[in-house]
Design an enzyme around this catalytic site. Sequence first.
Site, PDB file in Angstrom:
ATOM      1  N   ASP A  17       0.915  -1.164   0.049  1.00  0.00           N
ATOM      2  CA  ASP A  17      -0.053   0.043   0.176  1.00  0.00           C
ATOM      3  C   ASP A  17       0.846   1.175  -0.170  1.00  0.00           C
ATOM      4  O   ASP A  17       2.191   1.071   0.394  1.00  0.00           O
ATOM      5  CB  ASP A  17      -0.853  -0.054   1.295  1.00  0.00           C
ATOM      6  CG  ASP A  17      -2.068   0.807   1.165  1.00  0.00           C
ATOM      7  OD1 ASP A  17      -2.029   1.673   0.077  1.00  0.00           O
ATOM      8  OD2 ASP A  17      -3.162   0.779   1.944  1.00  0.00           O
TER       9      ASP A  17
HETATM   10  C1  BGC Z   1      -5.086   3.461   0.178  1.00  0.00           C
HETATM   11  C2  BGC Z   1      -5.010   2.336  -0.929  1.00  0.00           C
HETATM   12  C3  BGC Z   1      -4.886   3.248  -2.297  1.00  0.00           C
HETATM   13  C4  BGC Z   1      -3.443   3.969  -2.291  1.00  0.00           C
HETATM   14  C5  BGC Z   1      -3.412   4.860  -3.454  1.00  0.00           C
HETATM   15  C6  BGC Z   1      -3.762   4.132  -0.031  1.00  0.00           C
HETATM   16  O1  BGC Z   1      -3.758   5.301   1.130  1.00  0.00           O
HETATM   17  O2  BGC Z   1      -4.977   2.566   1.388  1.00  0.00           O
HETATM   18  O3  BGC Z   1      -6.192   1.671  -1.107  1.00  0.00           O
HETATM   19  O4  BGC Z   1      -4.876   2.397  -3.315  1.00  0.00           O
HETATM   20  O5  BGC Z   1      -3.441   4.936  -1.033  1.00  0.00           O
HETATM   21  O6  BGC Z   1      -4.158   5.973  -3.447  1.00  0.00           O
END
Ligand code: BGC
Length: 845
Positions: free
Chosen positions: A231
């Site tokens: 993530d």
């Molecule tokens: C989220 C993800 C997301 C990523 C990119 C993170 O903070 O948990 O689900 O895909 O950001 O935006």
Amino acid sequence: MSRDRDEMTDVDRQQSSTGLSVHQKARLTAGTGMWSLPDEPDLALLPITVSDGPNGVRGSRMDERFTGYCTPCGTSLAATWNTATVGAIGELVARDAHRQGVQVVLGPTVNLHRSPLGGRGFECYSEDPQLTADIGVAWVRGLQGLGVAATPKHFVANDSETSRRSVNAVVDQRALRELYLAPFEALAEAGAWSMMTAYNKVNGHYAAAHRELVLELLKGEWGWDGLVMSDWFGAVETVASAVSGLDLEMPGPARVFGEALAAAVEAGDVPADVLDDKVERLLRLARRIGRLSDSTPVTVELRDDQAERAVLRRTAAEGFVLLRNDQGLLPLADVDGRKIAVIGTHAQIPCFHGGGSASLAMNRPVTPLAALRRRFADATLTYEPGCLVREALPSAHTLDIRPTHAPEGRSRRVELTEAPDLQSGAVTVEYFDADAVDAGPYLRETRASTRLTWLGDFPTDGRDLKRALVRVSGYFTTTVAGHHDFSVRGSGKITLRVDGDEVLSVPDRIDKSDVFSLLFGNDEDREGAELNPGEHLLSAEAQVEPAALVALHIGARPPVNDDMFDRAVRSAAEADVALVFVGTTDEIETESQDRSTIQLPGRQVDVARAIAAVCPNTVVVVNAGMPVDLSWAEDVPAVVYAWFPGQEFGDALADVLSGDVEPGGRLPMTLAKTGSDYPAYMIDPGPEKQLDYVESVHIGYRHFDAKGIEPAYCFGHGLGYTDFAYDSIAVTDDGGGSGAVTVRVTVRNVGSRPGKEVVQLYVAPPAGTAAVPRPPQELASFAVVELDAGAEAAVELTLRPRDFAYWDVDVDRWRQEAGEYTVRVGRSSRDVRLTAPVDRAGQVL
Ligand code: BGC
């Protein structure tokens, strides 16, 4: 999948071992930017673009000028219980990805509804792993069928948001296997091409460095051949992550992998073949999405806007759950010439989507108010807000603000949306070198939003700026004298002025441990200013670091009318029908924070009750992604749960209220009578940052059933505009209790119009003999049938041994206990119409 996989592996292995240096290979283990992956000409590898996310493709920018199709949210899609419908949404998302040059979509979100307060519950599908798995697989197949990779997330136990970067989810093996891992297992089996690890720890180890779960289970036991990415900023340790199965650090530039990983390989801390495997997985992904220059590029035919909107509209309506409908109040009949009172701010400023990375800019979304005005053009329709709902101030661009430097001249309003209820103003945005402001702006733009966010794409005009200054300015006219509220939120030091006078000055408030949290929620600095009627100049500026996440959000609100409530009640008293909109907001249901309550914000419940008391024909529409308190629902004749239904909300609702279309949804979660009835209600891990999943396998209806708690509306519930009878059930077991079982059920439409039935099959374990505590029943299968009035159909459902089994922690295998199970088939988890016994043999699977 396996043949395809073997072929891929050989080709990719050959391709990756063509003499790349360790450094070249390691460069491929981290992104190059916020949404981009590296290219490597020596491998014919082209750069890859990724984008959020589960509700539609946002593209590489958070910017109102770059729009994507906003689909219904996760709970809305799951509420259709229709894999064909959800597959079509996956295809629509794929087409939009192609249009935007995106090859990897960061979704679906397949964590579970452990608590109704989970901030991202709206992105997820359900409290049930089987429904989550089937809906997720359908979405992924739709998407990948058109050559775009899905990225199921967040692996695993990211079921709440509080302290998401550090919380340790303590989950027993049974709960992990039977609940939280099950959707990921189904998606691995269905062949998702990549997956994203969670931020949190699971049983003491960060998910991004979890050998047991990523390397041994996902890639080992399940034999999954896709790519595992972190993530965003969630990769934590070089060696531990590398040897545990993480393949790609996101976003770039590299912090944990890249050169650091090359050094670890050279030092012998990470075996060279571990790095090779990461490169192979990236190449396999690239081949699948057509990003090797010697592979066939994927092309799809885009559809016109009308066709895409029609898909979104149908799907939103199919997800609406009609919770109650006393005396058949819905569909609304004969309203021509009658008075309809529309009440509630969600009619005019609805939540099309939830907050956080799942949000996106849309092109001409349809509000309920606009659509209802169109659909009921022959009725007299009034609108009253009733009460304020949002805590944060509305975006200042809704003030009918005009840019200070519009090319067309300063007083001209810029028309950037055709949606009349969302008509908004525009502002001038200027960019300066913070160390040379006197030199004037190096760039000037007109923007139709004062929620400005730059995720690695802050314009610098090619300059190497350490510090920039961004200034937003616009003229607005107020017609009322009095207290006007203004707010700011963002990165850097921010100052807001009205007519040159400083109203707010706030220091940099960015939380370095979770920079994204800056964008979500409703934390803002607020101050009032006394203004006279007339034209005023609003300006705000922030000193920022261009390379980092930059945001400048400005809110504003003129004096509030304090007789809103009474006006709403008066309008309903005079009306033949009242349509009351209640709901949460995208600042309450959002990423990086959980809700603290299921209560509706503001005085919405008072409004709904007061309206129902004066207007017997009251319909309440709930615009929320997750459960809200429903203690008022019994006092209202009709309630429609609409979720966050995407950009076609308005037209879909008009279709359903008018009866042109049936509300097709069934609840993908239990709606309790009160918050304390839910298992795992409170999800604050406290200062210890530890979240114990003490309820084990008993979440959702499993808990309500086991404890005998009567919910307000049970899992699987939802009414249509017709009725169904269940006539017969027959069970065929050809495997002598060890193989698959086929269940045949006949259902008949006994109402007077065509309709959809969701046939739900639950399995109850043998009574009294279980070696471990098991839920009284578990959803094992379901099917959708559409039948004309009077028509009947035979529905066939297949059960595998696994549908009868539990995870036996003593042998680390699934175990089907011997005994007489009961197959329960019906309209919901508590409206079981037919049952049949099934004898199963004892076996370890
Ligand atoms: C989220 C993800 C997301 C990523 C990119 C993170 O903070 O948990 O689900 O895909 O950001 O935006």
